[in-house]
Design a protein around this motif. Structure first.
Motif, PDB file in Angstrom:
ATOM      1  N   PHE A  23       0.841  -1.198   0.000  1.00  0.00           N
ATOM      2  CA  PHE A  23       0.000   0.000   0.000  1.00  0.00           C
ATOM      3  C   PHE A  23       0.881   1.254   0.000  1.00  0.00           C
ATOM      4  CE2 PHE A  23      -3.619  -2.383   2.387  1.00  0.00           C
ATOM      5  CZ  PHE A  23      -4.023  -2.968   1.206  1.00  0.00           C
ATOM      6  N   GLY A  24       1.953   1.228   0.767  1.00  0.00           N
ATOM      7  CA  GLY A  24       2.880   2.354   0.780  1.00  0.00           C
ATOM      8  C   GLY A  24       3.476   2.616  -0.598  1.00  0.00           C
ATOM      9  N   ASP A  25       3.766   1.545  -1.332  1.00  0.00           N
ATOM     10  CA  ASP A  25       4.340   1.698  -2.670  1.00  0.00           C
ATOM     11  C   ASP A  25       3.359   2.348  -3.644  1.00  0.00           C
ATOM     12  OD1 ASP A  25       6.686   0.536  -1.765  1.00  0.00           O
ATOM     13  OD2 ASP A  25       6.270  -1.431  -2.657  1.00  0.00           O
ATOM     14  N   VAL A  26       2.097   1.896  -3.650  1.00  0.00           N
ATOM     15  CA  VAL A  26       1.137   2.499  -4.588  1.00  0.00           C
ATOM     16  C   VAL A  26       0.783   3.919  -4.163  1.00  0.00           C
ATOM     17  CG1 VAL A  26       0.202   0.349  -5.538  1.00  0.00           C
ATOM     18  CG2 VAL A  26      -0.911   1.389  -3.555  1.00  0.00           C
ATOM     19  N   ALA A  27       0.760   4.184  -2.854  1.00  0.00           N
ATOM     20  CA  ALA A  27       0.505   5.544  -2.379  1.00  0.00           C
ATOM     21  C   ALA A  27       1.630   6.477  -2.808  1.00  0.00           C
ATOM     22  CB  ALA A  27       0.357   5.560  -0.860  1.00  0.00           C
ATOM     23  N   THR A  28       2.869   5.999  -2.751  1.00  0.00           N
ATOM     24  CA  THR A  28       4.011   6.803  -3.183  1.00  0.00           C
ATOM     25  C   THR A  28       3.889   7.155  -4.654  1.00  0.00           C
ATOM     26  OG1 THR A  28       5.472   5.876  -1.502  1.00  0.00           O
ATOM     27  CG2 THR A  28       6.530   6.820  -3.457  1.00  0.00           C
ATOM     28  N   THR A  72       0.460  12.799  -8.803  1.00  0.00           N
ATOM     29  CA  THR A  72      -0.452  13.922  -8.553  1.00  0.00           C
ATOM     30  C   THR A  72       0.258  15.186  -8.106  1.00  0.00           C
ATOM     31  OG1 THR A  72      -0.877  13.190  -6.281  1.00  0.00           O
ATOM     32  CG2 THR A  72      -2.409  12.422  -7.999  1.00  0.00           C
ATOM     33  N   ASP A  73       1.366  15.042  -7.369  1.00  0.00           N
ATOM     34  CA  ASP A  73       1.983  16.203  -6.733  1.00  0.00           C
ATOM     35  C   ASP A  73       3.481  16.334  -6.955  1.00  0.00           C
ATOM     36  OD1 ASP A  73      -0.282  17.467  -5.002  1.00  0.00           O
ATOM     37  OD2 ASP A  73      -0.475  15.301  -4.751  1.00  0.00           O
ATOM     38  N   GLY A  74       4.063  15.422  -7.719  1.00  0.00           N
ATOM     39  CA  GLY A  74       5.491  15.528  -7.979  1.00  0.00           C
ATOM     40  C   GLY A  74       6.347  15.351  -6.745  1.00  0.00           C
ATOM     41  N   ASP A  75       5.847  14.607  -5.762  1.00  0.00           N
ATOM     42  CA  ASP A  75       6.554  14.376  -4.505  1.00  0.00           C
ATOM     43  C   ASP A  75       6.127  13.010  -3.974  1.00  0.00           C
ATOM     44  OD1 ASP A  75       8.079  16.117  -2.230  1.00  0.00           O
ATOM     45  OD2 ASP A  75       6.733  14.643  -1.324  1.00  0.00           O
ATOM     46  N   GLU A  76       7.030  12.319  -3.295  1.00  0.00           N
ATOM     47  CA  GLU A  76       6.690  10.998  -2.761  1.00  0.00           C
ATOM     48  C   GLU A  76       5.651  11.046  -1.658  1.00  0.00           C
ATOM     49  OE1 GLU A  76      10.283   8.998  -1.650  1.00  0.00           O
ATOM     50  OE2 GLU A  76      10.876   8.697  -3.741  1.00  0.00           O
TER      51      GLU A  76
END
Length: 146
Positions: A53-58, A64-68
């Motif tokens: 989940f952390g990987d897909v959220a990253t 969307t925001d150009g940031d991890e």
């Protein structure tokens, strides 16, 4: 100071904009290696799904925001079916709420393929329909635009 061209091109925080829209989906597929089996029956611990989940959220935050971004919280996690070594899983994040800096997402792990050792040591099958193994809702935060 000139914004980073890569960030601007993707609509990231360097441009002062976000591309985050409710309904966006990011999906990963991966094979679950036997090195991750922790329990009898080649079961994998629930933390494996949370890491996915952390990987897909990253990836969602990068798109969307150009940031991890940073994971802030889970409001719900449900372990519904086992994930086993040798499974092929599909992991998705769906954007359900966009705040000024927060992004709320629904997550799901689906087992789309599974080993079939009763047919042979390397036998496997596609699961149709897939088995929903884990679901969650979580919030990530991204830096302020600007």
């Amino acid at each position: 100071m000139t914004p980073d061209p890569a960030s601007t091109a993707t609509g990231g925080t360097g441009s002062g904009r976000t591309r985050a829209e409710v309904g966006q989906v990011v999906t990963h597929r991966r094979y679950v290696p036997y090195s991750h089996a922790h329990y009898a029956g080649n079961l994998v611990d629930g933390a494996y799904s949370l890491a996915a989940f952390g990987d897909v959220a990253t990836e969602m935050c990068i798109r969307t925001d150009g940031d991890e971004g940073l994971f802030a919280s889970y409001s719900s996690v449900q372990f519904l079916a086992p994930v086993r070594a040798g499974d092929v899983i599909e992991v998705s994040a769906t954007l359900v709420r966009v705040g000024t800096r927060s992004r709320e997402m629904d997550f799901e792990v689906r087992v789309v393929g599974r080993g079939a050792p009763e047919r042979g040591a390397s036998a496997a099958e596609v699961l149709d329909p897939p088995v929903v193994a884990t679901t969650a809702r979580g919030v990530v935060v991204v830096p302020p635009a600007g």
